[in-house]
Design a protein around this motif. Structure first.
Motif, PDB file in Angstrom:
ATOM      1  N   ASP A 244       0.853  -1.187   0.000  1.00 20.82           N
ATOM      2  CA  ASP A 244       0.000   0.000   0.000  1.00 20.82           C
ATOM      3  C   ASP A 244       0.892   1.240   0.000  1.00 20.82           C
ATOM      4  O   ASP A 244       2.121   1.137   0.048  1.00 20.82           O
ATOM      5  N   GLU A 245       0.258   2.409  -0.075  1.00 25.20           N
ATOM      6  CA  GLU A 245       1.032   3.648  -0.189  1.00 25.20           C
ATOM      7  C   GLU A 245       1.904   3.894   1.039  1.00 25.20           C
ATOM      8  O   GLU A 245       3.028   4.397   0.923  1.00 25.20           O
ATOM      9  N   THR A 246       1.403   3.540   2.200  1.00 29.39           N
ATOM     10  CA  THR A 246       2.195   3.750   3.414  1.00 29.39           C
ATOM     11  C   THR A 246       3.462   2.914   3.384  1.00 29.39           C
ATOM     12  O   THR A 246       4.557   3.401   3.701  1.00 29.39           O
ATOM     13  N   LEU A 247       3.335   1.664   3.002  1.00 28.59           N
ATOM     14  CA  LEU A 247       4.511   0.795   2.926  1.00 28.59           C
ATOM     15  C   LEU A 247       5.519   1.342   1.928  1.00 28.59           C
ATOM     16  O   LEU A 247       6.726   1.396   2.218  1.00 28.59           O
ATOM     17  N   ILE A 248       5.051   1.754   0.757  1.00 33.07           N
ATOM     18  CA  ILE A 248       5.949   2.291  -0.272  1.00 33.07           C
ATOM     19  C   ILE A 248       6.717   3.499   0.258  1.00 33.07           C
ATOM     20  O   ILE A 248       7.905   3.688  -0.046  1.00 33.07           O
ATOM     21  N   SER A 249       6.065   4.302   1.086  1.00 37.99           N
ATOM     22  CA  SER A 249       6.713   5.515   1.601  1.00 37.99           C
ATOM     23  C   SER A 249       7.729   5.231   2.699  1.00 37.99           C
ATOM     24  O   SER A 249       8.574   6.082   2.992  1.00 37.99           O
ATOM     25  N   LEU A 250       7.666   4.038   3.278  1.00 41.18           N
ATOM     26  CA  LEU A 250       8.500   3.758   4.446  1.00 41.18           C
ATOM     27  C   LEU A 250       9.569   2.699   4.239  1.00 41.18           C
ATOM     28  O   LEU A 250      10.526   2.640   5.012  1.00 41.18           O
ATOM     29  N   ASP A 251       9.425   1.837   3.234  1.00 37.94           N
ATOM     30  CA  ASP A 251      10.326   0.696   3.164  1.00 37.94           C
ATOM     31  C   ASP A 251      10.562   0.293   1.711  1.00 37.94           C
ATOM     32  O   ASP A 251       9.617   0.274   0.909  1.00 37.94           O
ATOM     33  N   PRO A 252      11.806  -0.049   1.353  1.00 38.46           N
ATOM     34  CA  PRO A 252      12.085  -0.478  -0.018  1.00 38.46           C
ATOM     35  C   PRO A 252      11.583  -1.884  -0.319  1.00 38.46           C
ATOM     36  O   PRO A 252      11.465  -2.266  -1.486  1.00 38.46           O
ATOM     37  N   LEU A 253      11.298  -2.672   0.706  1.00 37.80           N
ATOM     38  CA  LEU A 253      10.827  -4.044   0.510  1.00 37.80           C
ATOM     39  C   LEU A 253       9.306  -4.003   0.319  1.00 37.80           C
ATOM     40  O   LEU A 253       8.560  -3.835   1.280  1.00 37.80           O
ATOM     41  N   THR A 254       8.865  -4.137  -0.932  1.00 36.48           N
ATOM     42  CA  THR A 254       7.436  -3.988  -1.232  1.00 36.48           C
ATOM     43  C   THR A 254       6.877  -5.244  -1.901  1.00 36.48           C
ATOM     44  O   THR A 254       6.334  -6.102  -1.235  1.00 36.48           O
ATOM     45  N   THR A 255       7.018  -5.355  -3.216  1.00 38.38           N
ATOM     46  CA  THR A 255       6.364  -6.453  -3.936  1.00 38.38           C
ATOM     47  C   THR A 255       6.850  -7.822  -3.480  1.00 38.38           C
ATOM     48  O   THR A 255       6.088  -8.800  -3.543  1.00 38.38           O
ATOM     49  N   GLN A 256       8.089  -7.922  -3.019  1.00 39.22           N
ATOM     50  CA  GLN A 256       8.568  -9.220  -2.538  1.00 39.22           C
ATOM     51  C   GLN A 256       7.744  -9.700  -1.353  1.00 39.22           C
ATOM     52  O   GLN A 256       7.591 -10.901  -1.131  1.00 39.22           O
ATOM     53  N   ARG A 257       7.188  -8.766  -0.588  1.00 40.40           N
ATOM     54  CA  ARG A 257       6.328  -9.149   0.530  1.00 40.40           C
ATOM     55  C   ARG A 257       5.097  -9.912   0.032  1.00 40.40           C
ATOM     56  O   ARG A 257       4.635 -10.855   0.689  1.00 40.40           O
ATOM     57  N   GLU A 258       4.562  -9.497  -1.102  1.00 39.32           N
ATOM     58  CA  GLU A 258       3.392 -10.189  -1.638  1.00 39.32           C
ATOM     59  C   GLU A 258       3.756 -11.586  -2.136  1.00 39.32           C
ATOM     60  O   GLU A 258       2.967 -12.524  -2.004  1.00 39.32           O
ATOM     61  N   HIS A 259       4.960 -11.736  -2.688  1.00 45.01           N
ATOM     62  CA  HIS A 259       5.430 -13.071  -3.095  1.00 45.01           C
ATOM     63  C   HIS A 259       5.558 -13.973  -1.866  1.00 45.01           C
ATOM     64  O   HIS A 259       5.190 -15.158  -1.915  1.00 45.01           O
ATOM     65  N   GLU A 260       6.086 -13.426  -0.791  1.00 46.94           N
ATOM     66  CA  GLU A 260       6.226 -14.218   0.427  1.00 46.94           C
ATOM     67  C   GLU A 260       4.849 -14.635   0.959  1.00 46.94           C
ATOM     68  O   GLU A 260       4.647 -15.790   1.336  1.00 46.94           O
ATOM     69  N   HIS A 261       3.911 -13.692   0.997  1.00 50.29           N
ATOM     70  CA  HIS A 261       2.580 -14.035   1.480  1.00 50.29           C
ATOM     71  C   HIS A 261       1.948 -15.128   0.625  1.00 50.29           C
ATOM     72  O   HIS A 261       1.344 -16.074   1.148  1.00 50.29           O
ATOM     73  N   ALA A 262       2.083 -15.010  -0.697  1.00 51.88           N
ATOM     74  CA  ALA A 262       1.467 -15.992  -1.597  1.00 51.88           C
ATOM     75  C   ALA A 262       2.007 -17.390  -1.329  1.00 51.88           C
ATOM     76  O   ALA A 262       1.246 -18.370  -1.297  1.00 51.88           O
ATOM     77  N   PHE A 263       3.314 -17.510  -1.124  1.00 52.45           N
ATOM     78  CA  PHE A 263       3.872 -18.830  -0.853  1.00 52.45           C
ATOM     79  C   PHE A 263       3.422 -19.349   0.509  1.00 52.45           C
ATOM     80  O   PHE A 263       3.001 -20.500   0.642  1.00 52.45           O
ATOM     81  N   LEU A 264       3.506 -18.504   1.523  1.00 51.29           N
ATOM     82  CA  LEU A 264       3.174 -18.944   2.879  1.00 51.29           C
ATOM     83  C   LEU A 264       1.695 -19.301   3.014  1.00 51.29           C
ATOM     84  O   LEU A 264       1.331 -20.175   3.807  1.00 51.29           O
ATOM     85  N   ALA A 265       0.837 -18.657   2.228  1.00 51.77           N
ATOM     86  CA  ALA A 265      -0.599 -18.946   2.288  1.00 51.77           C
ATOM     87  C   ALA A 265      -0.999 -20.106   1.387  1.00 51.77           C
ATOM     88  O   ALA A 265      -2.104 -20.631   1.520  1.00 51.77           O
ATOM     89  N   GLY A 266      -0.124 -20.507   0.484  1.00 50.00           N
ATOM     90  CA  GLY A 266      -0.463 -21.507  -0.515  1.00 50.00           C
ATOM     91  C   GLY A 266      -0.288 -22.946  -0.057  1.00 50.00           C
ATOM     92  O   GLY A 266      -0.007 -23.224   1.115  1.00 50.00           O
ATOM     93  N   GLY A 267      -0.417 -23.834  -1.010  1.00 52.83           N
ATOM     94  CA  GLY A 267      -0.426 -25.252  -0.698  1.00 52.83           C
ATOM     95  C   GLY A 267       0.931 -25.908  -0.585  1.00 52.83           C
ATOM     96  O   GLY A 267       1.013 -27.080  -0.196  1.00 52.83           O
ATOM     97  N   GLU A 268       2.007 -25.195  -0.902  1.00 52.74           N
ATOM     98  CA  GLU A 268       3.331 -25.814  -0.892  1.00 52.74           C
ATOM     99  C   GLU A 268       3.982 -25.856   0.490  1.00 52.74           C
ATOM    100  O   GLU A 268       4.840 -26.704   0.748  1.00 52.74           O
ATOM    101  N   LEU A 269       3.589 -24.948   1.383  1.00 53.03           N
ATOM    102  CA  LEU A 269       4.274 -24.872   2.674  1.00 53.03           C
ATOM    103  C   LEU A 269       4.047 -26.100   3.553  1.00 53.03           C
ATOM    104  O   LEU A 269       5.032 -26.645   4.079  1.00 53.03           O
ATOM    105  N   PRO A 270       2.812 -26.566   3.763  1.00 54.25           N
ATOM    106  CA  PRO A 270       2.636 -27.719   4.666  1.00 54.25           C
ATOM    107  C   PRO A 270       3.446 -28.951   4.264  1.00 54.25           C
ATOM    108  O   PRO A 270       4.118 -29.540   5.128  1.00 54.25           O
ATOM    109  N   PRO A 271       3.441 -29.379   2.981  1.00 57.39           N
ATOM    110  CA  PRO A 271       4.275 -30.540   2.648  1.00 57.39           C
ATOM    111  C   PRO A 271       5.764 -30.271   2.778  1.00 57.39           C
ATOM    112  O   PRO A 271       6.538 -31.184   3.084  1.00 57.39           O
TER     113      PRO A 271
END
Length: 281
Positions: A244-271
């Motif tokens: 979001d805009e607040t994150l963009i204004s405060l931290d260089p780590l942005t889109t990679q956070r969404e990649h991390e969330h997608a993996f952690l929420a997905g089906g690959e982590l439990p196995p």
């Protein structure tokens, strides 16, 4: 691998709760799914208050083993809670290279660092009604020379039951040499562990999760590396979030956070956890 061995219990910890609403929502989502069992909170963040704290407490209460810690923050673009903190840059904490350099040259005021962290710990207690379960540091500042002295003193005084995060890996030297950023954490953590042990403060036995945030690597492949050989009680750091805009204004780590969330929420982590005989429960 010995199939009869009990699973290793590790910490999968999301940093930066409180930095922005999108990060907060992503972290709460993963806790509710049982995909995280720890998060650390920035009491100086732009998105921390009673409502965000209550929402975190609600999802954590339904998790069998979810720790909530303080993400001690001493670097820009965040601002100190104490009015006399120095050095500052336009009212903000110094950038982390400047803080690290000042610590290496022993030019920091340890008392000012201690005072600032005591206020951050007190703010956590005020928000959550209790001390943090653990204390770590934004951009690993707790490991820096001189900073670690004020940090450990503050934890010992204000949260004596908390454990602290060290950033050293439990890997062969040849393997550690391939990751320069993580190698720096290994070096800084060696002294941090010695001082924490001398102070009687517990810490995680091993750490994983550091990588080059300026690139967009396959986070699933990274998680496989992070879990390899991680001992019982080891910790994997992660940074899930929605941009979001607040994150963009405060931290260089942005889109990679969404990649991390997608993996952690997905089906690959439990196995993957099962394959490594690891549990978050």
């Amino acid at each position: 691998m010995n199939d009869t061995a009990p699973p290793r219990r590790i910490w999968l910890c999301a940093d930066d709760y409180g930095i922005a609403d999108g990060v907060n929502r992503a972290i709460r989502d993963l806790i509710s799914r049982g995909r995280l069992n720890a998060t650390s909170v920035m009491t100086v963040g732009a998105a921390i208050g009673r409502d965000e704290v209550a929402a975190l407490q609600e999802v954590a209460a339904n998790s069998p083993r979810c720790a909530i810690g303080l993400h001690a923050t001493l670097t820009a673009p965040f601002r100190p809670l104490t009015i006399h903190f120095r050095p500052t840059d336009g009212g903000m904490f110094p950038a982390f290279p400047r803080l690290l350099r000042a610590g290496l040259l022993r030019r920091l005021d340890v008392e000012m660092i201690h005072s600032e962290l005591m206020v951050q710990l007190a703010t956590f207690r005020e928000l959550f009604g209790r001390p943090p379960d653990f204390v770590d540091g934004h951009q690993h500042a707790q490991l820096f020379p001189q900073v670690r002295d004020g940090f450990l003193r503050a934890v010992k005084a204000a949260a004596p039951g908390a454990w602290v995060r060290q950033g050293g890996r439990n890997q062969p030297l040849a393997q550690r040499l391939t990751a320069p950023k993580a190698l720096v954490l290994d070096v800084l953590s060696a002294q941090f562990r010695k001082r924490a042990q001398a102070a009687g403060i517990a810490f995680n036995p091993a750490f994983a999760g550091a990588y080059d945030f300026s690139k967009a690597p396959d986070f699933g492949a990274l998680m496989r590396q992070f879990l390899d050989g991680l001992p019982d009680g080891g910790l994997v750091m992660c940074h899930p979030g929605f941009v979001d805009e607040t994150l963009i204004s405060l931290d260089p780590l942005t889109t990679q956070r969404e990649h991390e969330h997608a993996f952690l929420a997905g089906g690959e982590l439990p196995p993957l956890l099962a394959l490594n005989n690891v549990t978050l429960a």
